[in-house]
Design an enzyme around this catalytic site. Structure first.
Site, mmCIF file in Angstrom:
data_model
loop_
_atom_site.group_PDB
_atom_site.id
_atom_site.type_symbol
_atom_site.label_atom_id
_atom_site.label_comp_id
_atom_site.label_asym_id
_atom_site.label_seq_id
_atom_site.Cartn_x
_atom_site.Cartn_y
_atom_site.Cartn_z
ATOM 1 N N HIS A 479 -18.298 -4.094 30.319
ATOM 2 C CA HIS A 479 -19.729 -4.003 30.031
ATOM 3 C C HIS A 479 -20.548 -4.368 31.273
ATOM 4 O O HIS A 479 -21.419 -3.596 31.708
ATOM 5 C CB HIS A 479 -20.070 -4.943 28.873
ATOM 6 C CG HIS A 479 -21.516 -4.969 28.507
ATOM 7 N ND1 HIS A 479 -22.016 -4.311 27.413
ATOM 8 C CD2 HIS A 479 -22.590 -5.576 29.091
ATOM 9 C CE1 HIS A 479 -23.329 -4.493 27.337
ATOM 10 N NE2 HIS A 479 -23.690 -5.269 28.346
ATOM 11 N N GLU A 480 -20.267 -5.527 31.837
ATOM 12 C CA GLU A 480 -21.031 -5.956 33.007
ATOM 13 C C GLU A 480 -20.745 -5.069 34.215
ATOM 14 O O GLU A 480 -21.628 -4.834 35.049
ATOM 15 C CB GLU A 480 -20.721 -7.421 33.331
ATOM 16 C CG GLU A 480 -21.054 -8.398 32.218
ATOM 17 C CD GLU A 480 -22.472 -8.260 31.683
ATOM 18 O OE1 GLU A 480 -23.369 -7.864 32.457
ATOM 19 O OE2 GLU A 480 -22.693 -8.542 30.494
ATOM 20 N N HIS A 483 -23.084 -2.195 34.164
ATOM 21 C CA HIS A 483 -24.360 -2.554 34.787
ATOM 22 C C HIS A 483 -24.227 -2.522 36.311
ATOM 23 O O HIS A 483 -25.129 -2.061 37.025
ATOM 24 C CB HIS A 483 -24.779 -3.957 34.359
ATOM 25 C CG HIS A 483 -25.346 -4.050 32.978
ATOM 26 N ND1 HIS A 483 -26.357 -3.226 32.526
ATOM 27 C CD2 HIS A 483 -25.068 -4.890 31.950
ATOM 28 C CE1 HIS A 483 -26.672 -3.557 31.283
ATOM 29 N NE2 HIS A 483 -25.896 -4.558 30.903
ATOM 30 N N HIS A 486 -24.445 0.824 37.783
ATOM 31 C CA HIS A 486 -25.840 1.267 37.765
ATOM 32 C C HIS A 486 -26.553 0.792 39.034
ATOM 33 O O HIS A 486 -27.374 1.516 39.615
ATOM 34 C CB HIS A 486 -26.523 0.704 36.513
ATOM 35 C CG HIS A 486 -27.687 1.506 36.039
ATOM 36 N ND1 HIS A 486 -28.374 1.212 34.882
ATOM 37 C CD2 HIS A 486 -28.322 2.589 36.553
ATOM 38 C CE1 HIS A 486 -29.349 2.083 34.705
ATOM 39 N NE2 HIS A 486 -29.343 2.922 35.713
#
Length: 695
Positions: A479-480, A483, A486
């Site tokens: 999940h991180e 990010h 991104h």
């Protein structure tokens, strides 16, 4: 940074570290305040030059003012020191840093207000907004965002209104900081100290060894369990000692509501009122109305529509799931047994074990952290061609932190990635991604690449074993890391529009998208080998995992919906909020709660997301983004989960564009259509293919 020569303060000179990364090894506590004050002075100097320019305001001389006397980094000092300071305040704080934060917060808030309420500066921006000539789409977006930023921060208010707004923002900023500091102190103050080994009954070796390791760190004999997730979660799942589970549960769920200096009840009530009054001062009926103006959802009505849609779809299944857990508990304990909140994890685990013969501990030996890191990095290489190389010459802020250089498929330098994996005393709970430097293109045309940081609280290694993760922790890592991608792939002209600087209900798409890989056999086979024998994770175990994927999915969904309902209940208030926090909370969450709620626990007082973390009137965004990512990953499932062409499209259309284009436009450019909730319902087993065809 770059302008001043030799100085004892590293913030005030050019950094000679690899890629000009933060020289953490040189920064001392006393350097921050000096750098903050100098940064404020420089920013004031820059603004004076802009507003005193006798020439007609233009995009060039107002929005992207270039001072011939100083380079970009000179005026970026305040942003730089603020970023470093705030990152450490979350990941590696101490009493002195906390005290400095309290001292600097009103000064920094006042400065931010001085800028945001500067009438002369706003008039120049307004002139450009109303009279601009030809601009590129990205320039136009920056101009629109700048104008809207000033308007939404009170630039159109009269002097009385501006003064009141200053008071509200300064008070709100201090209270949010105090909320966070109180919560961290309450979390770290608790420990469950066990000296009788019989009280460890049911716990796996990994939990026992970790607790023994924690006890030794604290200078204690026996075993210590804390409220950190890697310690608490196994205890709540495996411990047969019901009373100890109750103690741990109550300690966690009463944080911030004790009659002590760390009580957050009054703070929460005041924060709700500050945000409501701020919104109404700016012309909105509620704080949620203010927030939704720049969200994909668009309105509170749309948010409630999504939450109610999820309630209708998932609640019947959640009721069945709860009944099954209660039945399992009664079968094991007797017909008179009453399931309590501290029992749910324990008996849910028993049911899962009965139904699928699967246990999180079965995966730990195959999920050694260094191998997981290789697996996640290899996934990024397969999808996007990028590589990660650890660089020990890059300074870090704690020995636990690893620093990597990231290179693109053509070998060019792309970013720096910091990874901070384990809990410790000065680190708040949870997991997050942040940046020490965002991506942008400077006045020389150089593409300044980002320095991205991942901060997590994964299982620590012990003296006997390396860090062995649960599959849930692998999901957190992914999940991180989503990010992080991104940020890593950001490729825009302006830093304020790059990377994760997107609308709040779009920012979780890349992160939640990556979580899908955690249960994909072809991905797990790339790294999941037994840490001792080297044997690969058995296919049969993965198959059981996939069959159990939707175990208690509806229950988990309702939990998220309950948080979304609570968030919206606070921030759709249109008058003075004077309700009892605990009672109000129970009523707001009731539609998504299936059991009787306890009056002696409180979520609000520990709900950092909506009180201090930027998610106020935005917690729904996790479910909103889940609709997007389920639909997006559906395309990968159709074309291959490692399909380079599909991944390249995701990179180009989603990950690299930042906030330069409306998020729905970006999504449709990738997917070819707007998303529907159906993909999520199908993945979670709520909507079958047969039911889908009948619709």
């Amino acid at each position: 940074m770059k302008e001043q020569a030799t100085t004892g303060n590293p913030f005030l000179r050019k950094w000679d570290t690899p890629h000009e990364t933060v020289p953490f090894n040189e920064i001392r506590l006393e350097h921050y305040e000096e750098a903050f004050l100098e940064g404020i002075r420089r920013e004031d100097e820059q603004i004076e030059k802009i507003v005193n320019n006798p020439e007609e305001p233009t995009f060039g001389n107002t929005l992207i003012y270039e001072d011939p006397e100083h380079d970009d980094e000179y005026y970026a000092l305040l942003s730089t020191v603020s970023t470093v300071f705030s990152c450490l305040l979350s990941a590696e704080t101490n009493d002195e840093l906390d005290q400095l934060a309290q001292r600097m917060d009103p000064i920094l808030t006042k400065h931010a207000n001085d800028v945001g309420l500067n009438t002369r500066l706003f008039e120049r921006i307004k002139h450009v907004y109303e009279h601009h000539g030809d601009l590129t789409p990205e320039e136009l977006k920056l101009l629109e965002d700048s104008y809207e930023g000033f308007r939404r921060n009170g630039a159109l208010l009269d002097e009385e209104g501006k003064q009141r707004l200053r008071q509200l923002s300064e008070e709100g900023s201090m209270l949010a900081l105090q909320f966070s500091q109180n919560l961290l102190k309450e979390t770290k103050a608790f420990q469950l100290h066990i000296t009788d080994e019989a009280e460890l009954d049911g716990l796996p070796d990994t939990a026992r060894e970790a607790a023994e390791h924690t006890a030794k760190e604290k200078g204690l004999a026996g075993w210590v369990f804390t409220l950190d997730a890697d310690s608490m979660s196994p205890f709540m799942t495996y411990s047969t000692r019901r009373e100890l589970r109750r103690q741990l549960y109550m300690a966690y769920n009463t944080r911030g509501m004790h009659p002590n200096a760390e009580n957050n009840l009054t703070i929460c009530q005041r924060l709700v009122n500050i945000r409501r009054e701020t919104a109404q001062l700016l012309g909105y009926n509620t704080f949620a109305d203010y927030v939704m103006e720049h969200r994909m959802a668009g309105s509170s009505k749309q948010v409630y529509q999504l939450l109610n849609q999820l309630l209708d779809a998932y609640k019947p299944t959640a009721v069945k799931e709860l009944a099954e857990v209660e039945q399992t508990a009664r079968e094991l304990e007797g017909d008179d047994f009453q399931l309590q909140p501290w029992d749910k994890g324990f008996y849910s685990h028993k049911l899962r074990l009965q139904r699928y013969n699967i246990d999180a501990e079965m995966f730990r030996p195959y999920l050694e952290l260094s191998q997981v890191i290789k697996g996640v990095f290899s996934l990024a290489n397969t999808l996007y061609g990028i590589t990660f190389v650890e660089n020990n010459d890059i300074p870090v802020y704690h020995p636990d932190v690893k620093a990597y250089e990231v290179f693109d498929s053509d070998g060019s330098y792309l970013a720096v990635l910091y990874a901070d994996f384990h809990p410790r005393a000065g680190k708040r709970g949870g997991a997050w991604m942040t940046e020490f430097q965002g991506q942008y293109i400077n006045r020389k045309g150089e593409n300044i690449r980002p320095h991205v940081s991942l901060v997590m609280n994964l299982t620590k290694p012990t003296s006997e074993k390396p860090s062995l993760l649960t599959l849930g922790e692998v999901g957190t890592f992914l999940h991180e890391f989503g990010h992080a991608l991104h940020g890593i792939f950001a490729n825009t002209r302006f830093e304020s529009l790059s990377g994760t600087n997107v609308w709040w209900d779009f920012v979780e798409l890349p992160s939640q998208f990556m979580e899908n890989y955690a249960v994909e056999k072809d991905f797990l086979h790339t790294f999941a080998n037994h840490y001792q024998s080297g044997e690969p994770l058995p296919d049969e175990l993965i198959d059981r995992l996939r069959r159990s994927r939707n175990f208690l999915t509806a229950t988990a969904c309702l939990r998220q919906v309950s948080f979304g309902l609570l968030d919206m209940a606070y921030y759709t208030q249109d008058r003075l909020f004077e309700s009892d926090i605990v009672k109000f909370e129970k009523q707001a969450m009731a539609p998504a709660i299936l059991t009787q709620q306890r009056d002696d626990t409180c979520m609000t007082t520990q709900f950092s997301h909506i009180m201090a973390g930027g998610y106020a009137a935005g917690y729904y965004s996790y479910k909103w983004a889940e609709v997007l990512e389920a639909d997006a990953f559906g395309l990968f499932k159709e074309q291959g989960i490692f399909n380079r062409q599909t991944a390249q499209s995701f990179r180009e259309n989603i990950l690299s564009k930042g906030g330069t284009v409306h998020p729905m436009t970006l999504y449709k450019n990738f997917r070819g259509q707007e998303p529907t909730i159906d993909a999520l319902l199908r993945r979670d087993g709520i909507l079958t293919d047969k039911e889908d065809k009948q619709q």
